[in-house]
Design an enzyme around this catalytic site. Structure first.
Site, PDB file in Angstrom:
ATOM      1  N   LYS A   2     -14.460   0.507   5.045  1.00 57.60           N
ATOM      2  CA  LYS A   2     -13.440  -0.437   4.560  1.00 57.60           C
ATOM      3  C   LYS A   2     -13.839  -1.877   4.876  1.00 57.60           C
ATOM      4  CE  LYS A   2      -9.725  -2.150   2.999  1.00 57.60           C
ATOM      5  NZ  LYS A   2      -9.485  -2.250   1.574  1.00 57.60           N
ATOM      6  N   LYS A   7      -8.377 -11.706   6.400  1.00 58.97           N
ATOM      7  CA  LYS A   7      -8.026 -10.986   7.620  1.00 58.97           C
ATOM      8  C   LYS A   7      -9.127  -9.999   8.013  1.00 58.97           C
ATOM      9  CE  LYS A   7      -5.077  -7.309   6.912  1.00 58.97           C
ATOM     10  NZ  LYS A   7      -5.541  -6.043   7.443  1.00 58.97           N
ATOM     11  N   CYS A  39      -5.935  -9.305   2.541  1.00 58.54           N
ATOM     12  CA  CYS A  39      -7.029  -8.492   3.091  1.00 58.54           C
ATOM     13  C   CYS A  39      -8.324  -9.247   3.377  1.00 58.54           C
ATOM     14  CB  CYS A  39      -7.324  -7.329   2.157  1.00 58.54           C
ATOM     15  SG  CYS A  39      -5.969  -6.152   2.137  1.00 58.54           S
ATOM     16  N   THR A  67      -5.684  -0.727   7.236  1.00 55.47           N
ATOM     17  CA  THR A  67      -7.018  -1.190   7.642  1.00 55.47           C
ATOM     18  C   THR A  67      -6.946  -1.515   9.129  1.00 55.47           C
ATOM     19  OG1 THR A  67      -7.351  -2.099   5.445  1.00 55.47           O
ATOM     20  CG2 THR A  67      -8.826  -2.882   7.190  1.00 55.47           C
ATOM     21  N   VAL A 118       0.827  -1.203   0.000  1.00 57.08           N
ATOM     22  CA  VAL A 118       0.000   0.000   0.000  1.00 57.08           C
ATOM     23  C   VAL A 118       0.866   1.260   0.000  1.00 57.08           C
ATOM     24  CG1 VAL A 118      -1.566   1.374   1.462  1.00 57.08           C
ATOM     25  CG2 VAL A 118      -2.055  -1.033   1.008  1.00 57.08           C
ATOM     26  N   ARG A 166       0.553 -13.906   0.142  1.00 58.49           N
ATOM     27  CA  ARG A 166      -0.101 -13.912   1.447  1.00 58.49           C
ATOM     28  C   ARG A 166      -1.509 -14.519   1.338  1.00 58.49           C
ATOM     29  NH1 ARG A 166       0.910  -7.832   3.373  1.00 58.49           N
ATOM     30  NH2 ARG A 166       0.448  -7.489   1.177  1.00 58.49           N
ATOM     31  N   LEU A 214      -7.289  -0.017  -2.848  1.00 58.84           N
ATOM     32  CA  LEU A 214      -6.653  -0.519  -4.068  1.00 58.84           C
ATOM     33  C   LEU A 214      -6.751  -2.041  -4.163  1.00 58.84           C
ATOM     34  CD1 LEU A 214      -3.705  -2.044  -3.522  1.00 58.84           C
ATOM     35  CD2 LEU A 214      -2.971   0.276  -3.108  1.00 58.84           C
TER      36      LEU A 214
HETATM   37  N1  LIG Z   1      -2.216  -5.103   0.303  1.00 59.12           N
HETATM   38  C1  LIG Z   1      -3.381  -4.622  -0.056  1.00 59.12           C
HETATM   39  O1  LIG Z   1      -3.885  -4.893  -1.138  1.00 59.12           O
HETATM   40  C2  LIG Z   1      -4.142  -3.682   0.854  1.00 59.12           C
HETATM   41  C3  LIG Z   1      -5.265  -2.998   0.348  1.00 59.12           C
HETATM   42  C4  LIG Z   1      -5.939  -2.134   1.185  1.00 59.12           C
HETATM   43  C5  LIG Z   1      -5.529  -1.970   2.497  1.00 59.12           C
HETATM   44  N2  LIG Z   1      -4.454  -2.664   2.983  1.00 59.12           N
HETATM   45  C6  LIG Z   1      -4.039  -2.433   4.361  1.00 59.12           C
HETATM   46  O2  LIG Z   1      -2.913  -1.550   4.348  1.00 59.12           O
HETATM   47  C7  LIG Z   1      -2.008  -1.879   5.422  1.00 59.12           C
HETATM   48  C8  LIG Z   1      -0.627  -2.175   4.854  1.00 59.12           C
HETATM   49  O3  LIG Z   1      -0.717  -3.317   4.041  1.00 59.12           O
HETATM   50  P1  LIG Z   1       0.479  -3.765   3.091  1.00 59.12           P
HETATM   51  O4  LIG Z   1      -0.060  -4.856   2.249  1.00 59.12           O
HETATM   52  O5  LIG Z   1       1.094  -2.571   2.458  1.00 59.12           O
HETATM   53  O6  LIG Z   1       1.505  -4.366   4.187  1.00 59.12           O
HETATM   54  P2  LIG Z   1       3.046  -4.678   3.939  1.00 59.12           P
HETATM   55  O7  LIG Z   1       3.384  -5.718   4.950  1.00 59.12           O
HETATM   56  O8  LIG Z   1       3.286  -4.958   2.501  1.00 59.12           O
HETATM   57  O9  LIG Z   1       3.780  -3.308   4.293  1.00 59.12           O
HETATM   58  C9  LIG Z   1       3.874  -2.795   5.583  1.00 59.12           C
HETATM   59  C10 LIG Z   1       5.189  -2.040   5.689  1.00 59.12           C
HETATM   60  O10 LIG Z   1       5.235  -1.355   6.937  1.00 59.12           O
HETATM   61  C11 LIG Z   1       6.573  -1.400   7.406  1.00 59.12           C
HETATM   62  N3  LIG Z   1       6.625  -1.113   8.833  1.00 59.12           N
HETATM   63  C12 LIG Z   1       6.255  -1.893   9.878  1.00 59.12           C
HETATM   64  N4  LIG Z   1       6.466  -1.242  11.042  1.00 59.12           N
HETATM   65  C13 LIG Z   1       6.973  -0.020  10.723  1.00 59.12           C
HETATM   66  C14 LIG Z   1       7.378   1.105  11.484  1.00 59.12           C
HETATM   67  N5  LIG Z   1       7.332   1.104  12.823  1.00 59.12           N
HETATM   68  N6  LIG Z   1       7.852   2.189  10.830  1.00 59.12           N
HETATM   69  C15 LIG Z   1       7.926   2.201   9.475  1.00 59.12           C
HETATM   70  N7  LIG Z   1       7.557   1.152   8.699  1.00 59.12           N
HETATM   71  C16 LIG Z   1       7.081   0.064   9.315  1.00 59.12           C
HETATM   72  C17 LIG Z   1       7.028  -2.809   7.052  1.00 59.12           C
HETATM   73  O11 LIG Z   1       8.444  -2.920   7.066  1.00 59.12           O
HETATM   74  C18 LIG Z   1       6.423  -2.960   5.651  1.00 59.12           C
HETATM   75  O12 LIG Z   1       7.304  -2.517   4.658  1.00 59.12           O
HETATM   76  C19 LIG Z   1      -2.654  -3.045   6.160  1.00 59.12           C
HETATM   77  O13 LIG Z   1      -3.417  -2.550   7.205  1.00 59.12           O
HETATM   78  C20 LIG Z   1      -3.555  -3.661   5.102  1.00 59.12           C
HETATM   79  O14 LIG Z   1      -4.644  -4.343   5.686  1.00 59.12           O
HETATM   80  C21 LIG Z   1      -3.740  -3.509   2.178  1.00 59.12           C
END
Ligand SMILES: NC(=O)c1ccc[n+]([C@@H]2O[C@H](COP(=O)([O-])OP(=O)(O)OC[C@H]3O[C@@H](n4cnc5c(N)ncnc54)[C@H](O)[C@@H]3O)[C@@H](O)[C@H]2O)c1
Length: 474
Positions: free
Chosen positions: A226, A287, A284, A141, A22, A352, A171
Site C-alpha cells: 500500500k 499522509k 492519502c 492504511t 472506504v 481533505r 480504491l
Molecule cells: N479515502 C480514500 O480514498 C482511501 C483509500 C485507500 C485507503 N484509505 C485508508 O482507509 C482508512 C479510512 O479512510 P476513510 O477515508 O474512509 O476515513 P473516514 O474518515 O472517511 O472514515 C473513517 C470512519 O471511521 C469511523 N470511526 C472512527 N473511530 C471508530 C470506532 N472506534 N468505531 C467505529 N467507527 C469509527 C469514523 O466515524 C468515520 O466514519 C484510512 O486508513 C485511509 O488511509 C483511504
C-alpha cells in the site's frame, strides 16, 4: 449488479467497522455480492443518514457515483447499519477495520482512532460464546507492522481463535464503487491458512480471475504494498509537475501536451500521472508518503527521494499564486478572486488536503479582499471548514456561490483548482461574467480555448505553460 453467492453455502456475515470513504463503499459492494454485511460507526448522525436509504443524506457523508443506489438496493436485506458493534458482532466471521488513520504533526500515523476501535472489538470478541474462527482484517492504511499490534491487542484482551489479516484498500475516490467491483488487484496478508481461506470466501469473484491479481502474502508485505504503491503514484505526479511542467513553463515553444504524448508513447513509461496540476491532494497521498518517510527514518534508511516528491507536491499547491505575482505582475492585495473547485479532485465532495485549502491560505495571506468560492459537490464541506471566523477571522472574506458564473462575477482573478468537467471550455462564461483584464489562473489546464480569452483582454496563466498576457488591451 447480480448477487453471485449461494447464500446457503458461501455467504458470510461480515462486519465493517468505520463507514467513511472506504468503509461505506466496501460494505455496499460486499452486500451486492450476497454477504450479510453490518456496517458500524461511532458517529450516530452518519448511521442515521445511511439507514434512511435517502441519496441526499448518504451523499452528505460520502458522495461517490453509484454508492447511494447500491446502499438503497441492499438496505435491510443484505446491508445493515448500526452504532452498536457488540450487537452486530455475533455470528460474524470477518471484521474489516476501515478506521481513519490521520497523520501526526511529525508525519507519523495517528493510530489512536484505530487502536480505540481495535480495543473495543477485542473486548467484544473475547467475550463471544461460539468457538468459530474469525478474522480481523485491516483495510485502513496502517504502518508496516500494525497487524502484529492488532494481534497483541486481541491476545491481550484474551481472544481465542481470532486471526488477523491485512487487506489494504486501493480504491480511488470518485471511482470507489466501480473500483471495488472491479479492482486491479486484491492483496491479502496473513499468517495462517484458515484466515486466507476466510478471505477467499469474502472475495470468491476475484479468485482465478483473468484480469484481477489475487495476491496472498505476509501481513508486512501487504502493508508495504500500500505504501510503495501510493508513493510511486505521487512520484509520477511530482515528476511531471516538477520536470515536465517546469520545462514547458520556462522554455518558449515547448508544448506540454505534445511533450506528454511523445514521452508516454514509450511502452515502459506510465501514462498515469503524466498530467500537470496544482498538486495532488486527498486524504492519502500526502499522509502516506509522510508516514513512510517517518517509518524509514526510524530504521535509519535514506528518504531523500520521498522527501523531494512530497516537497514538490506541496510547493505545487501555491506555486501558481506565486507565479501570478512574479510573472503576471498581479498584486493580490485588495482584489477579488473566484476560486473554482474546492474538492481535491473531480467527482468527490472530499476536501481533505485539497490544493484549494492551501490556495485560500496563500490568498488570504496576500491580502485579498474577497474569495468567491464554488464547487459542484463540496460546498457543505467548505462551509463547515471556513464558516467559523473564530478559527481565523479572515475566513469572513470567503463567500459561497451556487455556480461558477455567480462566483466569477466581479472577479479580478479566477483560479481553477479542481478538474471538474464543467470547468472545461469555460472561456465564453468567463467573458460573460468577469470583466477584462481579469487574470485566469488555470491549475488544471482546463481551458483549451484560451486564445479567445487573451484576444479579449484577459491574462492567462496555466500550469505547464508560460504566462500569456492579453493580446488586446482591456
Ligand atoms: N479515502 C480514500 O480514498 C482511501 C483509500 C485507500 C485507503 N484509505 C485508508 O482507509 C482508512 C479510512 O479512510 P476513510 O477515508 O474512509 O476515513 P473516514 O474518515 O472517511 O472514515 C473513517 C470512519 O471511521 C469511523 N470511526 C472512527 N473511530 C471508530 C470506532 N472506534 N468505531 C467505529 N467507527 C469509527 C469514523 O466515524 C468515520 O466514519 C484510512 O486508513 C485511509 O488511509 C483511504
Amino acid at each position: 449488479m447480480g448477487r453471485i453467492l449461494n447464500e446457503r453455502t458461501s455467504a458470510l456475515k461480515i462486519v465493517v467497522v468505520g463507514t467513511g470513504f472506504v468503509g461505506l463503499p466496501h460494505a455496499a459492494v460486499l452486500a451486492e455480492q450476497g454477504h450479510e454485511v453490518w456496517a458500524c460507526d461511532i458517529d450516530p448522525a452518519r448511521i442515521t443518514a445511511y439507514q434512511s436509504g435517502d441519496a441526499a443524506q448518504i451523499e452528505r457523508y460520502v458522495n461517490e457515483p453509484g454508492l447511494a443506489a447500491s446502499v438503497a438496493e441492499s438496505l435491510g436485506r443484505h446491508l445493515f447499519f448500526s452504532t452498536d458493534l457488540a450487537a452486530a458482532a455475533p455470528g460474524a466471521e470477518v471484521f474489516f477495520m476501515c478506521i481513519n488513520t490521520p497523520p501526526n504533526r511529525d508525519g507519523s500515523t495517528d493510530l489512536s482512532y484505530y487502536r480505540s476501535a481495535a480495543e473495543t472489538l477485542a473486548g467484544i470478541l473475547a467475550g463471544r460464546a461460539d468457538g468459530r474462527r474469525v478474522v480481523v482484517v485491516n483495510k485502513s492504511t496502517v504502518p508496516i507492522g500494525t497487524a502484529r499490534l492488532l494481534e497483541q491487542i486481541l491476545e491481550g484482551a484474551g481472544c481465542r481463535g481470532v486471526g488477523v489479516a491485512s487487506n489494504p484498500e486501493f480504491l480511488a475516490q470518485g471511482n470507489a464503487i466501480d473500483g471495488s467491483r472491479r479492482p486491479d488487484r486484491v492483496v491479502v496478508g496473513a499468517d495462517r491458512e484458515p484466515d486466507f481461506e476466510l478471505l477467499r470466501r469474502v472475495y470468491p469473484q476475484f479468485q482465478h480471475h483473468v484480469r484481477i491479481r489475487y495476491l496472498e502474502t505476509t501481513p508486512e508485505t501487504a502493508e508495504s504494498i500500500k505504501y510503495v504503491g501510493n508513493t510511486l503514484l505521487l512520484t509520477y505526479i511530482s515528476f511531471w509537475n516538477g520536470v515536465g511542467a517546469r520545462i514547458s513553463e520556462a522554455l518558449p515553444n515547448v508544448r506540454m501536451e505534445d511533450l506528454k504524448l511523445g514521452v508516454t508513447a514509450d511502452s515502459r513509461i506510465s501514462t498515469w500521472g503524466s498530467y500537470v496540476s496544482n498538486g495532488a491532494g486527498g486524504s492519502c497521498f500526502g499522509k502516506d508518503i509522510q508516514s513512510l518517510i517517518y517509518q524509514l527514518n526510524m530504521t535509519g534508511q535514506s528518504t531523500d527521494l520521498l522527501q523531494a516528491v512530497f516537497n514538490i507536491n506541496e510547493y505545487q499547491k501555491t506555486y501558481l499564486i506565486d507565479r501570478a505575482v512574479h510573472e503576471a505582475g498581479f498584486g493580490f492585495n485588495q482584489t477579488t478572486v473566484a476560486l473554482l473547485g474546492l474538492a481535491f479532485k473531480k467527482r468527490t465532495n472530499d476536501m481533505r488536503d485539497s490544493a484549494a485549502l492551501k490556495a485560500v491560505e496563500s490568498l488570504l495571506g496576500r491580502g485579498v479582499r474577497a474569495i468567491r468560492a464554488y464547487d459542484p459537490l463540496a460546498m457543505d464541506e467548505a462551509r463547515q471548514r471556513w464558516f467559523n471566523p473564530d478559527q481565523n477571522h479572515l475566513f469572513e472574506r470567503i463567500s459561497y456561490h451556487d455556480s461558477a458564473e455567480e462566483a466569477m462575477e466581479g472577479a479580478d482573478a479566477i483560479f481553477i483548482s479542481t478538474d471538474w468537467e464543467e470547468f472545461r471550455g469555460l472561456a465564453p462564461l468567463i467573458r460573460a461574467y468577469a470583466k477584462p483584464p481579469c487574470l485566469v489562473i488555470d491549475g488544471r489546464r482546463m481551458i483549451a480555448d484560451y486564445p479567445e480569452l487573451t484576444a479579449a483582454g484577459y491574462g492567462y496563466l496555466p500550469v505547464g505553460g508560460p504566462y500569456l498576457p492579453p493580446t488586446q488591451p482591456a
